[in-house]
Design a protein around this motif. Structure first.
Motif, PDB file in Angstrom:
ATOM      1  N   ARG A 215      42.711  41.455  50.308  1.00 27.72           N
ATOM      2  CA  ARG A 215      43.141  41.787  48.947  1.00 27.72           C
ATOM      3  C   ARG A 215      41.970  42.021  48.010  1.00 27.72           C
ATOM      4  NH1 ARG A 215      46.517  36.616  46.756  1.00 27.72           N
ATOM      5  NH2 ARG A 215      48.029  37.713  48.045  1.00 27.72           N
ATOM      6  N   ILE A 216      42.266  42.781  46.979  1.00 26.54           N
ATOM      7  CA  ILE A 216      41.309  43.072  45.916  1.00 26.54           C
ATOM      8  C   ILE A 216      41.889  42.518  44.623  1.00 26.54           C
ATOM      9  CG2 ILE A 216      40.025  44.869  44.690  1.00 26.54           C
ATOM     10  CD1 ILE A 216      40.525  46.689  47.129  1.00 26.54           C
ATOM     11  N   LEU A 217      41.096  41.738  43.910  1.00 22.02           N
ATOM     12  CA  LEU A 217      41.564  41.054  42.703  1.00 22.02           C
ATOM     13  C   LEU A 217      40.783  41.553  41.494  1.00 22.02           C
ATOM     14  CD1 LEU A 217      42.172  37.272  42.217  1.00 22.02           C
ATOM     15  CD2 LEU A 217      40.475  38.401  40.780  1.00 22.02           C
ATOM     16  N   THR A 218      41.488  41.713  40.388  1.00 19.10           N
ATOM     17  CA  THR A 218      40.840  41.998  39.118  1.00 19.10           C
ATOM     18  C   THR A 218      41.588  41.264  38.013  1.00 19.10           C
ATOM     19  OG1 THR A 218      39.927  43.738  37.717  1.00 19.10           O
ATOM     20  CG2 THR A 218      42.161  44.104  38.585  1.00 19.10           C
ATOM     21  N   LEU A 219      41.078  41.352  36.788  1.00 15.14           N
ATOM     22  CA  LEU A 219      41.680  40.666  35.644  1.00 15.14           C
ATOM     23  C   LEU A 219      41.926  41.644  34.505  1.00 15.14           C
ATOM     24  CD1 LEU A 219      39.514  37.409  35.229  1.00 15.14           C
ATOM     25  CD2 LEU A 219      41.806  37.568  36.200  1.00 15.14           C
ATOM     26  N   VAL A 220      42.990  41.391  33.752  1.00 13.71           N
ATOM     27  CA  VAL A 220      43.168  42.092  32.487  1.00 13.71           C
ATOM     28  C   VAL A 220      42.594  41.220  31.382  1.00 13.71           C
ATOM     29  CG1 VAL A 220      45.211  43.329  33.281  1.00 13.71           C
ATOM     30  CG2 VAL A 220      45.486  41.144  32.088  1.00 13.71           C
ATOM     31  N   ASN A 221      42.313  41.836  30.251  1.00 12.41           N
ATOM     32  CA  ASN A 221      41.742  41.124  29.120  1.00 12.41           C
ATOM     33  C   ASN A 221      42.714  40.076  28.590  1.00 12.41           C
ATOM     34  OD1 ASN A 221      41.158  40.843  26.016  1.00 12.41           O
ATOM     35  ND2 ASN A 221      39.288  41.714  26.920  1.00 12.41           N
ATOM     36  N   GLU A 222      42.192  38.983  28.071  1.00 14.03           N
ATOM     37  CA  GLU A 222      43.045  37.901  27.575  1.00 14.03           C
ATOM     38  C   GLU A 222      43.914  38.326  26.394  1.00 14.03           C
ATOM     39  OE1 GLU A 222      40.809  34.629  25.937  1.00 14.03           O
ATOM     40  OE2 GLU A 222      39.153  35.948  25.372  1.00 14.03           O
ATOM     41  N   ASN A 223      43.581  39.428  25.763  1.00 13.83           N
ATOM     42  CA  ASN A 223      44.367  39.915  24.629  1.00 13.83           C
ATOM     43  C   ASN A 223      45.286  41.075  25.000  1.00 13.83           C
ATOM     44  OD1 ASN A 223      43.079  38.101  22.795  1.00 13.83           O
ATOM     45  ND2 ASN A 223      41.290  39.463  22.783  1.00 13.83           N
ATOM     46  N   ASN A 224      45.356  41.376  26.291  1.00 14.67           N
ATOM     47  CA  ASN A 224      46.165  42.527  26.714  1.00 14.67           C
ATOM     48  C   ASN A 224      46.813  42.239  28.062  1.00 14.67           C
ATOM     49  OD1 ASN A 224      47.337  44.999  26.996  1.00 14.67           O
ATOM     50  ND2 ASN A 224      45.428  46.161  27.115  1.00 14.67           N
ATOM     51  N   PHE A 225      47.755  41.306  28.078  1.00 13.38           N
ATOM     52  CA  PHE A 225      48.401  40.888  29.321  1.00 13.38           C
ATOM     53  C   PHE A 225      49.209  42.006  29.969  1.00 13.38           C
ATOM     54  CE2 PHE A 225      46.758  36.972  28.454  1.00 13.38           C
ATOM     55  CZ  PHE A 225      47.342  35.878  29.080  1.00 13.38           C
ATOM     56  N   ASP A 226      49.611  42.988  29.190  1.00 12.75           N
ATOM     57  CA  ASP A 226      50.476  44.053  29.712  1.00 12.75           C
ATOM     58  C   ASP A 226      49.698  45.259  30.237  1.00 12.75           C
ATOM     59  OD1 ASP A 226      52.798  42.627  29.042  1.00 12.75           O
ATOM     60  OD2 ASP A 226      52.775  43.399  26.991  1.00 12.75           O
ATOM     61  N   LYS A 227      48.403  45.177  30.238  1.00  9.69           N
ATOM     62  CA  LYS A 227      47.600  46.322  30.669  1.00  9.69           C
ATOM     63  C   LYS A 227      47.877  46.674  32.129  1.00  9.69           C
ATOM     64  CE  LYS A 227      42.872  48.065  31.037  1.00  9.69           C
ATOM     65  NZ  LYS A 227      41.429  47.781  30.819  1.00  9.69           N
ATOM     66  N   VAL A 228      47.984  47.960  32.411  1.00  3.45           N
ATOM     67  CA  VAL A 228      48.181  48.460  33.770  1.00  3.45           C
ATOM     68  C   VAL A 228      46.844  48.985  34.283  1.00  3.45           C
ATOM     69  CG1 VAL A 228      49.347  50.180  35.194  1.00  3.45           C
ATOM     70  CG2 VAL A 228      50.588  49.041  33.335  1.00  3.45           C
ATOM     71  N   ILE A 229      46.437  48.528  35.468  1.00  3.91           N
ATOM     72  CA  ILE A 229      45.180  48.970  36.063  1.00  3.91           C
ATOM     73  C   ILE A 229      45.498  49.825  37.284  1.00  3.91           C
ATOM     74  CG2 ILE A 229      43.001  48.263  37.100  1.00  3.91           C
ATOM     75  CD1 ILE A 229      43.147  45.703  35.521  1.00  3.91           C
ATOM     76  N   LYS A 230      45.005  51.059  37.265  1.00  2.74           N
ATOM     77  CA  LYS A 230      45.307  52.011  38.330  1.00  2.74           C
ATOM     78  C   LYS A 230      44.029  52.542  38.965  1.00  2.74           C
ATOM     79  CE  LYS A 230      49.596  53.659  36.156  1.00  2.74           C
ATOM     80  NZ  LYS A 230      50.309  54.842  35.644  1.00  2.74           N
ATOM     81  N   ILE A 231      44.148  52.922  40.225  1.00  2.00           N
ATOM     82  CA  ILE A 231      43.079  53.595  40.946  1.00  2.00           C
ATOM     83  C   ILE A 231      43.553  55.026  41.206  1.00  2.00           C
ATOM     84  CG2 ILE A 231      41.542  53.555  42.938  1.00  2.00           C
ATOM     85  CD1 ILE A 231      41.365  51.086  41.151  1.00  2.00           C
ATOM     86  N   ASN A 232      42.899  55.979  40.596  1.00  3.43           N
ATOM     87  CA  ASN A 232      43.315  57.379  40.703  1.00  3.43           C
ATOM     88  C   ASN A 232      42.630  58.083  41.877  1.00  3.43           C
ATOM     89  OD1 ASN A 232      44.917  57.194  38.298  1.00  3.43           O
ATOM     90  ND2 ASN A 232      43.026  57.318  37.105  1.00  3.43           N
ATOM     91  N   ASN A 233      43.024  59.329  42.102  1.00  6.46           N
ATOM     92  CA  ASN A 233      42.383  60.185  43.107  1.00  6.46           C
ATOM     93  C   ASN A 233      42.413  59.550  44.506  1.00  6.46           C
ATOM     94  OD1 ASN A 233      41.594  62.100  41.069  1.00  6.46           O
ATOM     95  ND2 ASN A 233      39.928  60.697  40.517  1.00  6.46           N
ATOM     96  N   ILE A 234      43.603  59.199  44.951  1.00  7.77           N
ATOM     97  CA  ILE A 234      43.705  58.424  46.197  1.00  7.77           C
ATOM     98  C   ILE A 234      43.172  59.150  47.424  1.00  7.77           C
ATOM     99  CG2 ILE A 234      45.656  57.046  45.388  1.00  7.77           C
ATOM    100  CD1 ILE A 234      47.467  58.828  47.124  1.00  7.77           C
TER     101      ILE A 234
END
Length: 280
Positions: A215-234
């Protein structure tokens, strides 16, 4: 890219080279249409133990009782900042094929990360879904190039969970930092404390071992819990697509239209003797 190696039997492949992402055909349509992989909130996984942090509090007393409750609430909330991408891997150990003929061994892909029966049943709609074959180094390099903080590793499977220990001195110290609201305690632990990360995000019970997860883990900012993190250009890292044995012809047609020649699609077939990959 050597196309043959993507589809070759386990004994011929570099077992650290590829990752495998299983999904339903409906989700695969979205991935291929938008050419995007999206990190998932760890609290939405199907493992109930990943919905809350694994912490233990030692040497507690009446003076630290309220502190412990505050710390527990804080970490339960902060768990929602964790985003993960989950993959299977090729088996590390060889598969015994002594009972097979030479031709059968050459065709048998059992043990490859795209040939895991439980994964097809559980994550790919009972063999009606899709598995993406991903070049691991290309994916990790692409994520790094996007300057996305990440921690990546194999999942460790255990008989019983280990918890992140906190003694009385540490509880008091952590409590003060949390209530001060001037310090991102959670992010600091994730980035700097390997035990916290290992116990909370890269350990699962033995029951899940057949997933053979990376697995690959990342974090969203503490002030933006709803942020969506995407990896483009698959297609910078996707090097093949496997469809389930029970997928419909209509869905195969749609997949071919979406892929538009960017990679090869093949079908997996489980029979009574061997597991093979077939052209479609």
């Amino acid at each position: 890219m050597n196309d043959y190696l993507v589809w070759s039997p386990l004994y011929k492949v570099d077992r650290t080279k590829y990752l495998y992402h299983y999904t339903s055909v409906e989700k695969a349509f979205k991935i291929l249409y938008y050419k995007t992989l999206q990190f998932a909130n760890i609290t939405t996984t199907n493992d109930i133990f990943e919905q809350k942090p694994k912490l233990s509090f030692d040497e507690t007393d009446l003076n630290t009782f309220d502190m412990v409750r505050t710390i527990q609430k804080y970490f339960l909330k902060e768990q929602n900042r964790v985003r993960i991408l989950c993959f299977s891997q090729d088996y590390e150990k060889d598969i015994n094929m002594d009972n097979l003929s030479r031709d059968q061994r050459r065709a048998n892909v059992i043990g490859r990360g795209f040939a895991l029966p439980r994964m097809w049943a559980q994550y790919s709609s009972n063999n009606e879904g899709v598995c993406l074959i991903i070049n691991k180094d290309k994916l990790l390099n692409y994520i790094s190039a996007q300057e996305i903080f990440n921690i990546n590793n194999k999942v460790n499977y255990v008989k019983n969970y280990l918890t992140y220990p906190m003694n009385k001195e540490y509880i008091i110290k952590l409590y003060k930092k949390i209530i001060s609201n001037s310090f991102d305690v959670f992010s600091t632990l994730v980035k700097d404390d390997s035990d916290f990360v290992k116990f909370n995000f890269f350990s699962k019970l033995d029951d899940w071992q057949s997933e053979n997860e990376f697995r690959i883990l990342t974090l969203v900012n503490e002030n933006n819990f709803d942020k969506v993190i995407k990896i483009n250009n698959i297609y910078k890292f996707v090097e093949g697509i496997v469809v389930g044995q029970n997928i419909s012809d209509e869905n195969c047609f749609i997949l071919h239209q979406l892929v538009d020649g960017n990679t090869i699609i093949r079908r997996i077939h489980f029979d009574n003797i061997i597991t093979r990959i077939q052209d479609i």
